[in-house]
Scaffold this motif. Sequence first.
Motif, PDB file in Angstrom:
ATOM      1  N   ILE A   8       0.777  -1.214   0.090  1.00 42.17           N
ATOM      2  CA  ILE A   8       0.012   0.019   0.118  1.00 42.17           C
ATOM      3  C   ILE A   8       0.785   1.198   0.049  1.00 42.17           C
ATOM      4  N   VAL A   9       2.018   1.205   0.841  1.00 39.73           N
ATOM      5  CA  VAL A   9       2.938   2.360   0.880  1.00 39.73           C
ATOM      6  C   VAL A   9       3.684   2.662  -0.574  1.00 39.73           C
ATOM      7  N   ARG A  10       3.702   1.639  -1.255  1.00 37.98           N
ATOM      8  CA  ARG A  10       4.378   1.833  -2.483  1.00 37.98           C
ATOM      9  C   ARG A  10       3.341   2.364  -3.592  1.00 37.98           C
ATOM     10  N   LEU A  11       2.114   1.932  -3.477  1.00 38.08           N
ATOM     11  CA  LEU A  11       1.221   2.588  -4.214  1.00 38.08           C
ATOM     12  C   LEU A  11       0.778   3.834  -3.895  1.00 38.08           C
ATOM     13  N   MET A  95      -3.664  15.767  -0.695  1.00 37.78           N
ATOM     14  CA  MET A  95      -4.470  14.412  -0.314  1.00 37.78           C
ATOM     15  C   MET A  95      -3.567  13.144  -0.357  1.00 37.78           C
ATOM     16  N   ASP A  96      -2.853  13.011  -1.622  1.00 34.61           N
ATOM     17  CA  ASP A  96      -1.943  11.947  -1.655  1.00 34.61           C
ATOM     18  C   ASP A  96      -1.007  11.940  -0.931  1.00 34.61           C
ATOM     19  N   THR A  97      -0.359  13.071  -0.445  1.00 31.74           N
ATOM     20  CA  THR A  97       0.840  13.256   0.556  1.00 31.74           C
ATOM     21  C   THR A  97       0.291  12.657   1.799  1.00 31.74           C
ATOM     22  N   TYR A 103      -0.073   5.807   5.753  1.00 33.91           N
ATOM     23  CA  TYR A 103       0.262   4.417   5.491  1.00 33.91           C
ATOM     24  C   TYR A 103       1.620   4.069   6.038  1.00 33.91           C
ATOM     25  N   HIS A 104       2.685   4.990   5.487  1.00 35.28           N
ATOM     26  CA  HIS A 104       3.927   5.186   5.966  1.00 35.28           C
ATOM     27  C   HIS A 104       4.481   4.742   7.405  1.00 35.28           C
ATOM     28  N   TYR A 105       3.587   5.868   8.039  1.00 39.24           N
ATOM     29  CA  TYR A 105       3.567   5.866   9.500  1.00 39.24           C
ATOM     30  C   TYR A 105       3.211   4.514   9.906  1.00 39.24           C
ATOM     31  N   GLN A 109       5.368   1.594  12.342  1.00 39.11           N
ATOM     32  CA  GLN A 109       4.814   1.261  13.399  1.00 39.11           C
ATOM     33  C   GLN A 109       4.883  -0.199  13.496  1.00 39.11           C
ATOM     34  N   GLU A 110       4.435  -0.722  12.319  1.00 38.14           N
ATOM     35  CA  GLU A 110       4.503  -2.377  12.359  1.00 38.14           C
ATOM     36  C   GLU A 110       5.942  -2.922  12.504  1.00 38.14           C
TER      37      GLU A 110
END
Length: 139
Positions: A8-11, A95-97, A103-105, A109-110
């Motif tokens: 998801i982060v890549r997308l 919005m995209d940022t 999702y990067h955050y 965390q993961e």
Amino acid sequence: MQTRFSSIVRLKKSAMEKSEQALQKANANLNSAKIALQISYEALENISAPQAGSISLMIASRTILSTQRAAIEHNKEWVAFAQSQAKIAQKKLQMDTIEYEKYHYLEVQEIKKIQLAISKRESKDLDEIALLVRSKGSV
């Protein structure tokens, strides 16, 4: 390290980069429109009305002036349109940022959770090895 958020982060990063490119194109188009408008105004200033001559020369001069005024109006509309497109592109980029950062955050965390679990497991394994070594040494 791969997590469930990595794809998801890549997308989201790809979408953000596309939005950045779209904003750059919109800003370039806006700059072109502003330059065209400036050139139109300069061309209007350079048109001089004939002081003497036939009526057809006067009509031709008047036609040139009205054509130049129409070009100015067209360029004003182009600038307004380009400004609205740049604003839309800016909002989309924002919005995209935000989506990417969110999702990067979550991915970070993961990764921290996974690293903590690995660290705890390694610590536990080292403790067990130390107990085994200690118990074999006392026998």
